[in-house]
Design a protein around this motif. Sequence first.
Motif, PDB file in Angstrom:
ATOM      1  N   LYS A 131      42.845  51.116  41.302  1.00  0.00           N
ATOM      2  CA  LYS A 131      42.081  50.323  40.330  1.00  0.00           C
ATOM      3  C   LYS A 131      41.930  48.899  40.845  1.00  0.00           C
ATOM      4  CE  LYS A 131      43.911  52.972  36.420  1.00  0.00           C
ATOM      5  NZ  LYS A 131      44.713  52.899  35.154  1.00  0.00           N
ATOM      6  N   ALA A 132      40.687  48.462  41.006  1.00  0.00           N
ATOM      7  CA  ALA A 132      40.442  47.140  41.565  1.00  0.00           C
ATOM      8  C   ALA A 132      40.990  46.025  40.691  1.00  0.00           C
ATOM      9  CB  ALA A 132      38.935  46.945  41.773  1.00  0.00           C
ATOM     10  N   TYR A 136      44.406  41.698  40.422  1.00  0.00           N
ATOM     11  CA  TYR A 136      44.590  40.435  39.711  1.00  0.00           C
ATOM     12  C   TYR A 136      45.800  40.444  38.781  1.00  0.00           C
ATOM     13  CZ  TYR A 136      39.838  39.758  41.368  1.00  0.00           C
ATOM     14  OH  TYR A 136      38.730  39.648  42.167  1.00  0.00           O
ATOM     15  N   LEU A 137      46.450  41.599  38.626  1.00  0.00           N
ATOM     16  CA  LEU A 137      47.561  41.690  37.683  1.00  0.00           C
ATOM     17  C   LEU A 137      48.737  40.774  38.038  1.00  0.00           C
ATOM     18  CD1 LEU A 137      48.741  42.963  35.165  1.00  0.00           C
ATOM     19  CD2 LEU A 137      49.555  44.883  36.579  1.00  0.00           C
ATOM     20  N   ILE A 203      42.315  33.970  28.361  1.00  0.00           N
ATOM     21  CA  ILE A 203      40.935  34.417  28.593  1.00  0.00           C
ATOM     22  C   ILE A 203      40.897  35.680  29.447  1.00  0.00           C
ATOM     23  CG2 ILE A 203      38.748  33.806  29.701  1.00  0.00           C
ATOM     24  CD1 ILE A 203      39.345  30.876  28.974  1.00  0.00           C
ATOM     25  N   LEU A 204      41.740  35.742  30.477  1.00  0.00           N
ATOM     26  CA  LEU A 204      41.616  36.800  31.481  1.00  0.00           C
ATOM     27  C   LEU A 204      42.329  38.101  31.115  1.00  0.00           C
ATOM     28  CD1 LEU A 204      42.036  34.664  34.735  1.00  0.00           C
ATOM     29  CD2 LEU A 204      39.920  35.553  33.746  1.00  0.00           C
ATOM     30  N   PHE A 205      43.433  38.035  30.394  1.00  0.00           N
ATOM     31  CA  PHE A 205      44.159  39.268  30.088  1.00  0.00           C
ATOM     32  C   PHE A 205      43.312  40.260  29.274  1.00  0.00           C
ATOM     33  CE2 PHE A 205      48.711  38.575  31.303  1.00  0.00           C
ATOM     34  CZ  PHE A 205      48.905  39.859  31.790  1.00  0.00           C
ATOM     35  N   HIS A 211      38.742  46.683  31.995  1.00  0.00           N
ATOM     36  CA  HIS A 211      38.444  47.281  33.306  1.00  0.00           C
ATOM     37  C   HIS A 211      37.114  46.790  33.879  1.00  0.00           C
ATOM     38  CE1 HIS A 211      41.798  49.880  32.348  1.00  0.00           C
ATOM     39  NE2 HIS A 211      41.163  50.316  31.267  1.00  0.00           N
ATOM     40  N   ASN A 212      36.625  45.641  33.392  1.00  0.00           N
ATOM     41  CA  ASN A 212      35.400  45.056  33.929  1.00  0.00           C
ATOM     42  C   ASN A 212      35.787  44.201  35.136  1.00  0.00           C
ATOM     43  OD1 ASN A 212      33.011  43.675  34.464  1.00  0.00           O
ATOM     44  ND2 ASN A 212      32.463  43.530  32.301  1.00  0.00           N
ATOM     45  N   VAL A 213      35.816  44.836  36.303  1.00  0.00           N
ATOM     46  CA  VAL A 213      36.338  44.179  37.497  1.00  0.00           C
ATOM     47  C   VAL A 213      35.480  42.978  37.896  1.00  0.00           C
ATOM     48  CG1 VAL A 213      36.939  44.490  39.922  1.00  0.00           C
ATOM     49  CG2 VAL A 213      37.287  46.358  38.296  1.00  0.00           C
TER      50      VAL A 213
END
Length: 259
Positions: A131-132, A136-137, A203-205, A211-213
Motif C-alpha cells: 500500500k503506497a 507516509y505512516l 489534516i493528514l491522518f 487511501h487517497n495516495v
Amino acid sequence: MSNQPGGDAATRLGPDTAALQGTAVPSPEAPAPLTPEEEAARRAAASKEAADTVLKAFGGVRGMIDMTLPGLVFIVTYNLTHQVSSAAWAALGLSGLFVVARLARRETIQHAFSGVFGVALGAWIAMKSGKAEDFYLPGLLWNVAYCAGFALSALVRWPMIGLMLGPITGEMFTWRKENPGRFRAYTKATWAWVVIMGLKPVILFPLYFTHNVNLLGWLKVALGIPPMLLAMYVTWQILLKAPPPIKAQLEEDEEEPAK
C-alpha cells in the motif's frame, strides 16, 4: 608646593577626606545613552542572533529540504510507475545521496540521517504491505510523538525549545532558574510548536484512512516546510522580546591558568 588649602596632603588623604577639605573629586561618568543608529544596530544584531540560533537548531534550509524532497520524489515516481517498490527505492536513493553529499562537505548528517531512517522505514512498510499510503505512516506517527513530546516538556517545565537552543546560545540551562523571562519565552515558543506542527497529523491522518495516495502525498509535501517556517518565525519573534541569554559558567572557564 600646591597653593590649595592642605597642599598635596589633600590628594594623599583620599577622595572622602579631600571632599571634606573642599577639593573637587570627579564623579564617574554615567554611560551615554545610545543614539538611534546604535540602538537600531543593537536590535539588528539581536534579531540576527535569534534567527541564526533558531535556524541552526532545526537544520536550516538544507535540513528542511533533506526531510521534504524524498516524499516529493516518492509521490512523483509512484504516479509515473504505479509501483510502490520503485517509488520507495527512488525516495530512499535520494535520501542516501543527501547523506553522501553532507559527508563530502564534512557537514553534520544529523538531519539527513534522520531523513534516511524515516524514508527507509516508510519504504519497508509500504513494500511489505503493498500500500503506497503506508510510506507516509511513520512520518505521521512521528508527528504525533513529536507534538506530544513538546507538550510534555512544557508541562514538566523543561520546554523543548530551551533544551534545543540553550547549548547553541551558550546559556545551557541557566534560563530555568537565573533567567525567568527567557524561561517563559522558551515555554511559550514550545507551545507554539505544539499548535502549529499539530495541524499536520490532524489534516493528514484522516486522508491516510481514505487511501487517497495522491492527495495524501501532495498534501504531505505541501505541509512539510511551510508549518516549520511558521513555527520558526514565531519562535524568532518570541525570542526578540525575551531577555538576552545568560551564558553558563563552565568549570574550566572559572579556573584561571597558572602563570
